[in-house]
Design a protein around this motif. Structure first.
Motif, PDB file in Angstrom:
ATOM      1  N   ALA A 188       0.812  -1.222   0.000  1.00 44.10           N
ATOM      2  CA  ALA A 188       0.000   0.000   0.000  1.00 44.10           C
ATOM      3  C   ALA A 188       0.844   1.269   0.000  1.00 44.10           C
ATOM      4  N   ARG A 189       2.143   1.137  -0.108  1.00 46.88           N
ATOM      5  CA  ARG A 189       3.002   2.314  -0.078  1.00 46.88           C
ATOM      6  C   ARG A 189       2.772   3.170  -1.325  1.00 46.88           C
ATOM      7  N   VAL A 190       2.718   4.490  -1.136  1.00 47.24           N
ATOM      8  CA  VAL A 190       2.497   5.407  -2.250  1.00 47.24           C
ATOM      9  C   VAL A 190       3.721   6.299  -2.427  1.00 47.24           C
ATOM     10  N   GLU A 191       3.822   6.888  -3.595  1.00 47.93           N
ATOM     11  CA  GLU A 191       4.986   7.716  -3.898  1.00 47.93           C
ATOM     12  C   GLU A 191       4.998   9.003  -3.086  1.00 47.93           C
ATOM     13  N   SER A 192       3.819   9.587  -2.847  1.00 48.12           N
ATOM     14  CA  SER A 192       3.727  10.846  -2.111  1.00 48.12           C
ATOM     15  C   SER A 192       2.719  10.714  -0.974  1.00 48.12           C
ATOM     16  N   PRO A 193       3.160  10.243   0.205  1.00 51.36           N
ATOM     17  CA  PRO A 193       2.238  10.093   1.329  1.00 51.36           C
ATOM     18  C   PRO A 193       1.566  11.399   1.735  1.00 51.36           C
ATOM     19  N   VAL A 194       2.272  12.518   1.612  1.00 52.93           N
ATOM     20  CA  VAL A 194       1.694  13.799   2.007  1.00 52.93           C
ATOM     21  C   VAL A 194       0.560  14.189   1.058  1.00 52.93           C
ATOM     22  N   THR A 195       0.751  13.979  -0.236  1.00 57.78           N
ATOM     23  CA  THR A 195      -0.326  14.258  -1.189  1.00 57.78           C
ATOM     24  C   THR A 195      -1.550  13.410  -0.885  1.00 57.78           C
ATOM     25  N   LEU A 196      -1.343  12.124  -0.639  1.00 58.88           N
ATOM     26  CA  LEU A 196      -2.459  11.246  -0.296  1.00 58.88           C
ATOM     27  C   LEU A 196      -3.178  11.747   0.941  1.00 58.88           C
ATOM     28  N   LEU A 197      -2.445  12.110   1.979  1.00 56.18           N
ATOM     29  CA  LEU A 197      -3.090  12.531   3.226  1.00 56.18           C
ATOM     30  C   LEU A 197      -3.931  13.784   3.013  1.00 56.18           C
ATOM     31  N   GLY A 198      -3.423  14.740   2.245  1.00 53.52           N
ATOM     32  CA  GLY A 198      -4.203  15.946   1.994  1.00 53.52           C
ATOM     33  C   GLY A 198      -5.484  15.655   1.239  1.00 53.52           C
ATOM     34  N   GLU A 199      -5.393  14.840   0.186  1.00 55.63           N
ATOM     35  CA  GLU A 199      -6.592  14.479  -0.580  1.00 55.63           C
ATOM     36  C   GLU A 199      -7.582  13.719   0.296  1.00 55.63           C
ATOM     37  N   TYR A 200      -7.061  12.839   1.112  1.00 58.55           N
ATOM     38  CA  TYR A 200      -7.895  11.987   1.966  1.00 58.55           C
ATOM     39  C   TYR A 200      -8.638  12.827   2.995  1.00 58.55           C
ATOM     40  N   LEU A 201      -7.926  13.750   3.634  1.00 58.70           N
ATOM     41  CA  LEU A 201      -8.559  14.594   4.650  1.00 58.70           C
ATOM     42  C   LEU A 201      -9.679  15.433   4.045  1.00 58.70           C
ATOM     43  N   ASP A 202      -9.435  16.014   2.879  1.00 56.58           N
ATOM     44  CA  ASP A 202     -10.482  16.825   2.256  1.00 56.58           C
ATOM     45  C   ASP A 202     -11.719  15.987   1.959  1.00 56.58           C
ATOM     46  N   ALA A 203     -11.515  14.788   1.413  1.00 56.68           N
ATOM     47  CA  ALA A 203     -12.658  13.935   1.081  1.00 56.68           C
ATOM     48  C   ALA A 203     -13.356  13.439   2.338  1.00 56.68           C
ATOM     49  N   LEU A 204     -12.579  13.024   3.344  1.00 57.08           N
ATOM     50  CA  LEU A 204     -13.172  12.488   4.565  1.00 57.08           C
ATOM     51  C   LEU A 204     -13.989  13.548   5.293  1.00 57.08           C
ATOM     52  N   ARG A 205     -13.457  14.742   5.415  1.00 63.38           N
ATOM     53  CA  ARG A 205     -14.187  15.803   6.103  1.00 63.38           C
ATOM     54  C   ARG A 205     -15.465  16.157   5.362  1.00 63.38           C
ATOM     55  N   ALA A 206     -15.406  16.169   4.040  1.00 68.64           N
ATOM     56  CA  ALA A 206     -16.600  16.492   3.257  1.00 68.64           C
ATOM     57  C   ALA A 206     -17.664  15.401   3.401  1.00 68.64           C
ATOM     58  N   LEU A 207     -17.254  14.151   3.327  1.00 69.16           N
ATOM     59  CA  LEU A 207     -18.215  13.054   3.479  1.00 69.16           C
ATOM     60  C   LEU A 207     -18.872  13.092   4.862  1.00 69.16           C
ATOM     61  N   LEU A 208     -18.074  13.332   5.898  1.00 68.79           N
ATOM     62  CA  LEU A 208     -18.622  13.346   7.253  1.00 68.79           C
ATOM     63  C   LEU A 208     -19.437  14.607   7.538  1.00 68.79           C
ATOM     64  N   ALA A 209     -19.307  15.595   6.685  1.00 69.63           N
ATOM     65  CA  ALA A 209     -20.162  16.786   6.782  1.00 69.63           C
ATOM     66  C   ALA A 209     -21.464  16.599   6.006  1.00 69.63           C
ATOM     67  N   GLY A 210     -21.652  15.414   5.419  1.00 75.37           N
ATOM     68  CA  GLY A 210     -22.892  15.125   4.708  1.00 75.37           C
ATOM     69  C   GLY A 210     -22.905  15.557   3.258  1.00 75.37           C
ATOM     70  N   GLU A 211     -21.748  15.887   2.704  1.00 73.93           N
ATOM     71  CA  GLU A 211     -21.684  16.347   1.317  1.00 73.93           C
ATOM     72  C   GLU A 211     -21.654  15.166   0.347  1.00 73.93           C
ATOM     73  N   ARG A 212     -22.074  15.426  -0.868  1.00 73.54           N
ATOM     74  CA  ARG A 212     -21.922  14.468  -1.962  1.00 73.54           C
ATOM     75  C   ARG A 212     -20.627  14.827  -2.673  1.00 73.54           C
ATOM     76  N   VAL A 213     -19.717  13.889  -2.747  1.00 77.91           N
ATOM     77  CA  VAL A 213     -18.350  14.203  -3.143  1.00 77.91           C
ATOM     78  C   VAL A 213     -17.983  13.528  -4.457  1.00 77.91           C
ATOM     79  N   THR A 214     -17.491  14.341  -5.362  1.00 79.38           N
ATOM     80  CA  THR A 214     -16.858  13.858  -6.577  1.00 79.38           C
ATOM     81  C   THR A 214     -15.472  14.482  -6.644  1.00 79.38           C
ATOM     82  N   THR A 215     -14.471  13.652  -6.745  1.00 76.35           N
ATOM     83  CA  THR A 215     -13.106  14.160  -6.813  1.00 76.35           C
ATOM     84  C   THR A 215     -12.254  13.182  -7.590  1.00 76.35           C
TER      85      THR A 215
END
Length: 286
Positions: A106-133
């Protein structure tokens, strides 16, 4: 007032968790934090059990390694916990230990990029948003939770390096700092977090959670020395009685930590006694 908690380390067998959680609740401890270190124990499963066994205890998960978990699955599991146990769950995510991520493919080339994308999506989903990214790592197509939390929760991210800490300020609602950090490290992290927040235009509250490696008892100094690594800051960790531990908690709080989680050593022989020590002896001194 500083929130005080303790860690149930996954070096303890899972069947030990119930007694520790119930001891923490009976002693009035505010929070019990769990880890999802590979390949020890599940953070979500452990948290669900600890929450079900108790009525008031706050339970934190620090950290879920994001390369292991599709963000939609994490959002589903987290939302279920938030709905079942309102106001008692603290969730943290991180990019994981890269050697462990490599072991499971599961190792990725840019862990920091993954974490930023993940946090944005996770926060939006848990705020009840419909997410396309369509990010480098996170891709979602019209994904929304049927049962999001009733109130959007605070999502924490864990970090050590400057780039990752800035990312926490930009993309997370709080930052988890591990036990290698001392009071000077908390102050330095706070400055980096503010840089990230300013760059992202964030004006909401951001909470710092600091971990404190603490050892008590007649052999405390030796056990602390055995646990420390070259990565630990000079002032990280404390050995001594409740007054010494409380002084170390206050130092982290004065440096900017809103919550301090007291962490035993991996060889702590009495985890139930440790949570009682934090709640009954350290808490009144903080």
């Amino acid at each position: 007032m500083t929130v005080l908690g303790a860690v149930f380390r996954p070096q303890n067998p899972p069947e030990r968790l119930r007694a520790v959680a119930m001891a923490a609740e009976a002693a009035g401890l505010e929070q019990l934090w769990l880890w999802e270190d590979c390949f020890l124990e599940s953070g979500i499963a452990s948290a669900a059990a600890a929450l079900a066994w108790t009525e008031r205890l706050g339970v934190g998960i620090g950290l879920l390694p994001v390369p292991l978990r599709n963000v939609a699955l994490t959002a589903m599991e987290a939302a279920t916990l938030y709905r079942l146990f309102p106001d008692r769950v603290q969730l943290g995510v991180g990019h994981g230990v890269q050697d462990w991520m490599g072991q499971v493919g599961a190792r990725v080339e840019s862990p920091v990029t993954l974490l930023g994308e993940y946090l944005d999506a996770l926060r939006a989903l848990l705020a009840g948003e419909r997410v396309t990214t369509s990010g480098r790592y996170v891709q979602l197509d019209e994904v929304a939770l049927d049962w999001p939390p009733l109130v959007p929760p605070r999502i924490y991210a864990g970090a050590r390096g400057p780039r990752s800490i800035r990312l926490c300020g930009a993309h997370a609602d709080g930052t988890l700092l591990d036990s290698i950090t001392d009071a000077d490290g908390v102050r330095a992290a706070q400055a980096l977090i503010e840089q990230g927040r300013a760059a992202a235009g964030r004006t909401d509250a951001h909470v710092i959670v600091a971990s404190l490696l603490a050892v008590t008892g007649p052999d405390a100094a030796a056990r602390l020395a055995a646990e420390r690594t070259p990565q630990h800051a000079p002032g990280a960790g404390v050995a001594g009685d409740a007054h010494a531990v409380a002084a170390a908690v206050r130092a982290l709080a004065e440096a900017g930590a809103a919550t301090v989680i007291v962490q035993p050593t991996a060889d702590e022989p009495d985890p139930e006694g440790f949570v009682r020590f934090v709640a009954e002896e350290v808490r009144p001194l903080v």
